[in-house]
Scaffold this motif. Structure first.
Motif, PDB file in Angstrom:
ATOM      1  N   PRO A 157      -6.326  49.949  28.547  1.00 16.36           N
ATOM      2  CA  PRO A 157      -5.676  49.243  29.669  1.00 16.36           C
ATOM      3  C   PRO A 157      -6.546  49.211  30.933  1.00 16.36           C
ATOM      4  O   PRO A 157      -6.635  48.166  31.583  1.00 16.36           O
ATOM      5  N   TYR A 158      -7.206  50.328  31.267  1.00 14.46           N
ATOM      6  CA  TYR A 158      -8.041  50.365  32.476  1.00 14.46           C
ATOM      7  C   TYR A 158      -9.204  49.388  32.328  1.00 14.46           C
ATOM      8  O   TYR A 158      -9.988  49.479  31.370  1.00 14.46           O
ATOM      9  N   GLY A 159      -9.295  48.451  33.239  1.00 12.81           N
ATOM     10  CA  GLY A 159     -10.388  47.474  33.211  1.00 12.81           C
ATOM     11  C   GLY A 159     -10.141  46.314  32.263  1.00 12.81           C
ATOM     12  O   GLY A 159     -11.042  45.482  32.056  1.00 12.81           O
ATOM     13  N   SER A 160      -8.925  46.206  31.728  1.00 14.05           N
ATOM     14  CA  SER A 160      -8.670  45.124  30.762  1.00 14.05           C
ATOM     15  C   SER A 160      -8.707  43.749  31.429  1.00 14.05           C
ATOM     16  O   SER A 160      -9.047  42.750  30.781  1.00 14.05           O
ATOM     17  N   GLY A 161      -8.404  43.723  32.739  1.00  8.96           N
ATOM     18  CA  GLY A 161      -8.497  42.448  33.474  1.00  8.96           C
ATOM     19  C   GLY A 161      -9.934  41.956  33.525  1.00  8.96           C
ATOM     20  O   GLY A 161     -10.205  40.746  33.452  1.00  8.96           O
ATOM     21  N   GLN A 162     -10.879  42.911  33.650  1.00  5.86           N
ATOM     22  CA  GLN A 162     -12.310  42.537  33.650  1.00  5.86           C
ATOM     23  C   GLN A 162     -12.716  41.987  32.283  1.00  5.86           C
ATOM     24  O   GLN A 162     -13.453  41.011  32.187  1.00  5.86           O
ATOM     25  N   LEU A 163     -12.217  42.626  31.227  1.00  6.46           N
ATOM     26  CA  LEU A 163     -12.544  42.133  29.875  1.00  6.46           C
ATOM     27  C   LEU A 163     -11.973  40.729  29.661  1.00  6.46           C
ATOM     28  O   LEU A 163     -12.636  39.867  29.078  1.00  6.46           O
TER      29      LEU A 163
END
Ligand SMILES: O=C(CO)[C@H](O)[C@H](O)COP(=O)(O)O
Length: 231
Positions: free
Chosen positions: A137-143
């Motif tokens: 979940p952490y950084g999933s927006g970047q992915l």
């Protein structure tokens, strides 16, 4: 019962002949595997199961199919699983049921992998089914941004009930990539494997040994060792 469900049930029943008593059997996830578990429970085979999801573990408990943790066995004889899509090289896409991580761990530790599918899952080239990618979940927006820049048409999988992100059994998110065609699944798999934050992807390449396709006549396809499936 509709045609797809009928074919799933036919494929599931046909898989019983590959199971012998005392085998350690990997048990996949999904509606086709549910039919297989029903058939297994009714059969005379007495196996030890290694499951790939909470939902499969729960169904085994209901059906009184004994299961053990994957780390308690020194091998898995055969795994029976469904698939979302399978191509002519027996490469496939899995993860429609959000269980791809454990399904791949169990598959990679199995001596043989058999997929049970209905006819609609079989295609010349992969990609019609959105490719699931399990991510932290952490950084999933970047992915999501990186996948979009690469032209993978990503979408975070959300619950139809409350629109919240789906959480996998291992506590991760799923990003579905809506590409329609995957010309080189090996290059795409390498790309995902090099991304920090990606836990696993739903491309199952050179894993499946045999596919059982339900239908009036059951079709059984076996993987040819020297074909890779790069178009
Ligand atoms: O990969 C899976 C779960 O993660 C399933 O095997 C796949 O989604 C097929 O499901 P069904 O048998 O319900 O069509």
């Amino acid at each position: 019962m509709n045609t797809k469900d009928l074919q799933k049930k036919q494929a599931a029943k046909a898989a019983i002949k590959y199971i012998q008593s005392d085998m350690v059997v990997g048990l996949g996830t999904g509606s086709t595997v549910a039919y297989f578990l029903d058939a297994l429970a009714k059969s005379d085979r007495r196996i030890i199961g290694v499951t790939t999801s909470k939902v499969t573990s729960e169904r085994c408990a209901t059906l009184k199919i004994p299961i053990v943790d994957i780390d308690e066995v020194d091998h898995i004889d055969v795994t029976i699983d469904g698939a979302d899509e399978v191509d002519t090289y027996l490469n496939g896409i899995k993860g429609g049921g959000a269980a791809l991580l454990m399904e791949k761990i169990v598959a990679k530790n199995s001596r043989e992998n058999i997929w049970i599918v209905d006819n609609s899952k079989v295609h010349d080239t992969l990609g019609a089914f959105p490719l699931p990618v399990e991510v932290i979940p952490y950084g999933s927006g970047q992915l999501l941004r990186q996948f979009a820049d690469k032209g993978l048409f990503p979408k975070l999988r959300r619950s139809q009930v409350d629109n919240q992100p789906i959480i996998t059994d291992a506590g991760h998110y799923i990003i579905d990539c809506h590409m329609t065609t995957i010309n080189n699944p090996y290059a795409l798999a390498e790309y995902f494997e090099s991304q920090v934050g990606v836990v696993e992807h739903g491309l199952f390449l050179n894993i499946c040994d045999r596919v059982i396709v339900g239908g009036e006549t059951i079709q059984i396809q076996e993987r040819q060792q020297n074909q890779m499936g790069i178009k």
